[in-house]
Write an enzyme that holds these catalytic residues in place. Structure first.
Site, PDB file in Angstrom:
ATOM      1  N   SER A   1      39.151   5.330 -57.219  1.00 60.33           N
ATOM      2  CA  SER A   1      38.914   6.745 -57.466  1.00 60.33           C
ATOM      3  C   SER A   1      37.449   7.079 -57.171  1.00 60.33           C
ATOM      4  O   SER A   1      36.940   6.715 -56.123  1.00 60.33           O
ATOM      5  CB  SER A   1      39.331   7.081 -58.901  1.00 60.33           C
ATOM      6  OG  SER A   1      39.434   8.476 -59.090  1.00 60.33           O
TER       7      SER A   1
ATOM      8  N   ASP B   1      46.344   6.907 -56.727  1.00 67.75           N
ATOM      9  CA  ASP B   1      45.200   6.450 -57.510  1.00 67.75           C
ATOM     10  C   ASP B   1      45.313   4.987 -57.948  1.00 67.75           C
ATOM     11  O   ASP B   1      46.278   4.597 -58.600  1.00 67.75           O
ATOM     12  CB  ASP B   1      45.085   7.345 -58.749  1.00 67.75           C
ATOM     13  CG  ASP B   1      43.750   7.232 -59.466  1.00 67.75           C
ATOM     14  OD1 ASP B   1      43.200   6.124 -59.522  1.00 67.75           O
ATOM     15  OD2 ASP B   1      43.267   8.265 -59.966  1.00 67.75           O
TER      16      ASP B   1
END
Length: 313
Positions: free
Chosen positions: A36, A153
């Site tokens: 991320s 993610d």
């Protein structure tokens, strides 16, 4: 020593401060992994940018220009934001067309296979595209198809990407966790209740039957994956160290990045001082020599605990 950087969106600017503290102590990491927002910082560092240059880039970004990248229609991808515009912006403004293979020091970017929930480590390809995949939060950003897999993610499987870092072979590992502190969180309590509730069970069963062949089925799978990721707090695996930073800003406060940078620098500096006082000045020293404890300035230091492998959120 290798450095693993977790997510946290605007709070992830704390990673810049962590790098500043390590460089000031003469302990520049030899390898990086990121997920991320941490993937952005890890990539810049691995490509050769010193901490002060990364700080200049982070502080100097036009926040309105950054938010403008979200004006990228994504409903056809079952998301608010497609994400392609952000990827092009990162490639143009930050990474200048760099590939992971161009890194001066080994770099691994962590993502998650949407269909299987398995961790995926990206070691080649455009940095901006890999970062986009690592940041793809289901329902917010569209998943990214790389190598025949739909990726989202990386924090769903591994909030701080220790396993991705371990694959690079460093002798010692240090992780920085700047995500939301979920301990005692009312929102977390509600999410975990929803995960165990009949509606949550229905979502998990429905997602388990889907194959992700269209955008809306990928959204359902992604939401189930997201909900399950809150079952446990972030932990470091055995043999690693993790510094938790709690900058007093919200995830969207990109204009307050200096506060997060200062918090990260202070937390790692305190951790270094603690290690030196214990007679082990080398960052990432053998885990388990001292119990984890809360430190002033919104940080905590904890030795690795539990087996390696998947590290829950």
């Amino acid at each position: 020593m290798g450095l693993a950087l977790g997510g946290g969106t605007a709070r992830g600017a704390a990673h810049v401060g962590a790098l500043k503290a390590l460089e000031a102590a003469g302990e520049a990491p030899v390898a990086f992994s990121g997920t991320s927002f941490g993937a952005i910082i890890a990539a810049m560092a691995a490509l050769g940018a010193p901490a002060l240059e990364i700080e200049r880039v982070v502080r100097g970004q036009n926040v309105m220009e950054l938010w403008a990248q979200s004006l990228d229609f994504g409903l056809h991808r079952a998301a608010l934001v497609h994400g392609e515009r952000l990827s092009h912006w990162l490639d143009r403004k930050v990474f200048y067309g760099a590939r992971i293979e161009d890194a001066e020091r080994p770099l691994a970017i962590a993502a998650t296979d949407l269909r299987t929930g398995a961790p995926v480590v990206l070691r080649e390809g455009l940095v901006a595209e890999a970062v986009r995949a690592s940041c793809a939060l289901p329902g917010v950003f569209g998943s990214v198809r790389i190598g025949g897999r739909d990726l989202v993610d990386g924090g769903f499987v591994e909030p701080v990407p220790f396993a991705a870092l371990a694959g690079l072979g460093p002798a010692r590992m240090l992780g920085i966790h700047a995500g939301l502190d979920l301990a005692g969180s009312t929102a977390l309590t509600r999410l975990r209740w929803l995960d165990r509730s009949p509606p949550g069970g229905w979502l998990h069963r429905m997602a388990g039957r889907m194959r992700g062949r269209n955008a809306w089925s990928r959204l359902a799978i992604g939401l189930s994956l997201s909900l399950r990721s809150y079952r446990h707090d972030a932990r470091a695996p055995a043999g690693a160290q993790m510094v938790t930073v709690a900058p007093p800003i919200a995830w969207w406060d990109f204009h307050r990045s200096p506060i997060a940078i200062e918090a990260g620098e202070r937390a790692v500096r305190l951790w270094l001082e603690r290690r030196a006082a214990e007679g082990d000045p080398a960052p990432g020293g053998p885990a388990g020599q001292a119990p984890g404890q809360r430190r002033p300035g919104g940080s905590s230091c904890e030795p690795g605990r539990g087996p390696g492998g998947e590290v829950p959120r």
